[in-house]
Design a protein around this motif. Structure first.
Motif, PDB file in Angstrom:
ATOM      1  N   ILE A  32      11.829  -0.842  -9.554  1.00  0.00           N
ATOM      2  CA  ILE A  32      10.856  -1.465 -10.434  1.00  0.00           C
ATOM      3  C   ILE A  32      10.630  -0.597 -11.645  1.00  0.00           C
ATOM      4  N   HIS A  46       3.013  -1.542 -16.097  1.00  0.00           N
ATOM      5  CA  HIS A  46       2.217  -1.781 -14.887  1.00  0.00           C
ATOM      6  C   HIS A  46       2.978  -1.367 -13.634  1.00  0.00           C
ATOM      7  N   GLY A  47       4.300  -1.455 -13.672  1.00  0.00           N
ATOM      8  CA  GLY A  47       5.085  -1.140 -12.488  1.00  0.00           C
ATOM      9  C   GLY A  47       5.614   0.277 -12.445  1.00  0.00           C
ATOM     10  N   VAL A  68       9.291  -4.999  -4.490  1.00  0.00           N
ATOM     11  CA  VAL A  68       8.375  -5.219  -5.605  1.00  0.00           C
ATOM     12  C   VAL A  68       8.862  -6.405  -6.426  1.00  0.00           C
ATOM     13  N   GLY A  69       8.096  -6.760  -7.447  1.00  0.00           N
ATOM     14  CA  GLY A  69       8.517  -7.845  -8.327  1.00  0.00           C
ATOM     15  C   GLY A  69       8.582  -9.168  -7.585  1.00  0.00           C
ATOM     16  N   SER A  72       8.492  -9.127  -3.770  1.00  0.00           N
ATOM     17  CA  SER A  72       7.276  -8.710  -3.088  1.00  0.00           C
ATOM     18  C   SER A  72       6.449  -9.912  -2.654  1.00  0.00           C
ATOM     19  N   ARG A  75       0.378  -9.674  -4.452  1.00  0.00           N
ATOM     20  CA  ARG A  75       0.059  -9.585  -5.871  1.00  0.00           C
ATOM     21  C   ARG A  75      -1.301  -8.921  -6.030  1.00  0.00           C
ATOM     22  N   ARG A 146      -2.748   0.516  -6.918  1.00  0.00           N
ATOM     23  CA  ARG A 146      -1.603  -0.031  -6.186  1.00  0.00           C
ATOM     24  C   ARG A 146      -2.041  -0.622  -4.851  1.00  0.00           C
ATOM     25  N   HIS A 157       5.792  -4.353   1.033  1.00  0.00           N
ATOM     26  CA  HIS A 157       5.730  -5.129  -0.199  1.00  0.00           C
ATOM     27  C   HIS A 157       4.602  -4.560  -1.054  1.00  0.00           C
ATOM     28  N   ASP A 159       2.550  -4.082  -5.174  1.00  0.00           N
ATOM     29  CA  ASP A 159       2.295  -4.444  -6.561  1.00  0.00           C
ATOM     30  C   ASP A 159       1.379  -3.371  -7.145  1.00  0.00           C
ATOM     31  N   SER A 160       1.360  -3.220  -8.471  1.00  0.00           N
ATOM     32  CA  SER A 160       0.537  -2.207  -9.118  1.00  0.00           C
ATOM     33  C   SER A 160       0.113  -2.689 -10.495  1.00  0.00           C
ATOM     34  N   ARG A 161      -1.032  -2.152 -10.961  1.00  0.00           N
ATOM     35  CA  ARG A 161      -1.548  -2.475 -12.286  1.00  0.00           C
ATOM     36  C   ARG A 161      -2.108  -1.207 -12.909  1.00  0.00           C
TER      37      ARG A 161
END
Length: 294
Positions: A32, A46-47, A68-69, A72, A75, A146, A157, A159-161
């Motif tokens: 990612i 963000h990733g 990820v993405g 994943s 969310r 995350r 799985h 996701d991150s911001r």
């Protein structure tokens, strides 16, 4: 693992990363990375990864693959700019359909640059609805939040911001009603929906002191005092159990959903804080009333 020992080991791991270490993105460890995302500083995406995340990932997951993405099944929804660093709203959305197999069995919620980056480790029972959660976090510096989900088949799985907010771990909490510390409330805001996902809200009145807040009168630091464990049960069966830290905001609030059966069953909450104080709440949906306790 003993919660105090876990907190200390993760804190040491996160802050052991040299501040001038070469920039490593999450893409270097897994497929990612979204450099140059509009609205973010410089080439940050963000990733992307961080030195803190590199250490945390190794400690928590070793060399396991993290999807990820588009691959994943989770969310993360967080505002890019939050109004207040001590109360950043976070929403975790599972991309697994309710009742689908494999189900989500565990989640980790992390804030890379916090003094204690592991905000919560959450185990889900079989009566949970979609493994969606909402809560609020303290965020101390600009950086990534995350979430990692583990499914029954062992797959991970994530996701991150990236969030632009700071000061959350040193912001003093409201101390107007210390006698109410520990009051715990369970609510069904939309009533009971047998056989369908039913929203449930849990609120604990608690300062969740971080140990980094200064008393403006004495100029001494307020000792850490926070909710460290919560357990939700439905009819005596585990619904959700979480080990938490002071990265969760003051007055911890959780919103989730569960799958009630045709026969209404009692909901109960057990809370423990870092001073080994215990608080309880009980809600009987058949009674048509919200529940609260201490």
């Amino acid at each position: 693992m003993n919660p105090k020992r876990r907190h200390l080991s993760l804190l040491a791991a996160a802050w052991a990363a040299p501040l001038l270490a070469p920039r490593r993105t999450w893409a270097a460890d897994s497929p990612i990375g979204t450099p140059g995302t509009p609205g973010l500083p410089g080439p940050v995406g963000h990733g992307d990864g961080s030195p803190q995340w590199t250490l945390l990932r190794r400690r928590l997951f070793g060399e396991r693959e993290i999807l990820v993405g588009e691959a994943s099944r989770v969310r993360l929804i967080v505002p890019l700019r939050a109004a207040f660093g001590a109360s950043v709203p976070v929403r975790i959305v599972s991309r697994q359909a309710p009742g689908a197999s494999p189900r989500v069995r565990r989640a980790w919620l992390l804030v890379d640059r916090n003094p204690s980056p592991l905000a919560a480790t959450i185990d889900f029972g079989e009566d949970i609805g979609p493994a969606d959660l909402e809560t609020r976090l303290r965020v101390d510096e600009y950086g990534h939040i995350r979430v990692v989900h583990e499914l029954d088949d062992g797959s991970l799985h994530a996701d991150s911001r990236y969030v632009k907010v700071s000061g959350g771990c040193s912001a003093p909490p409201n101390r107007d009603t210390p006698e109410l510390i520990g009051r715990t409330t369970l609510r069904l805001p939309e009533g009971l929906n047998p056989g369908r996902p039913t929203p449930l809200e849990l609120t604990v009145l608690h300062p969740n002191d971080t140990g980094f807040e200064m008393n403006q009168r004495t100029l001494l630091y307020v000792p850490a005092h926070f909710v460290r464990r919560l357990r939700l049960q439905l009819g005596g069966r585990l619904l959700l159990e979480a080990e938490t830290d002071f990265s969760i905001s003051e007055n911890p609030h959780w919103r989730l959903s569960f799958l009630p059966r045709e026969r209404a069953e009692v909901l109960s909450a057990e809370i423990e804080d870092s001073r080994e104080q215990h608080f309880h709440a009980r809600l009987d949906p058949a009674g048509g009333r919200d529940g609260g306790g201490s």
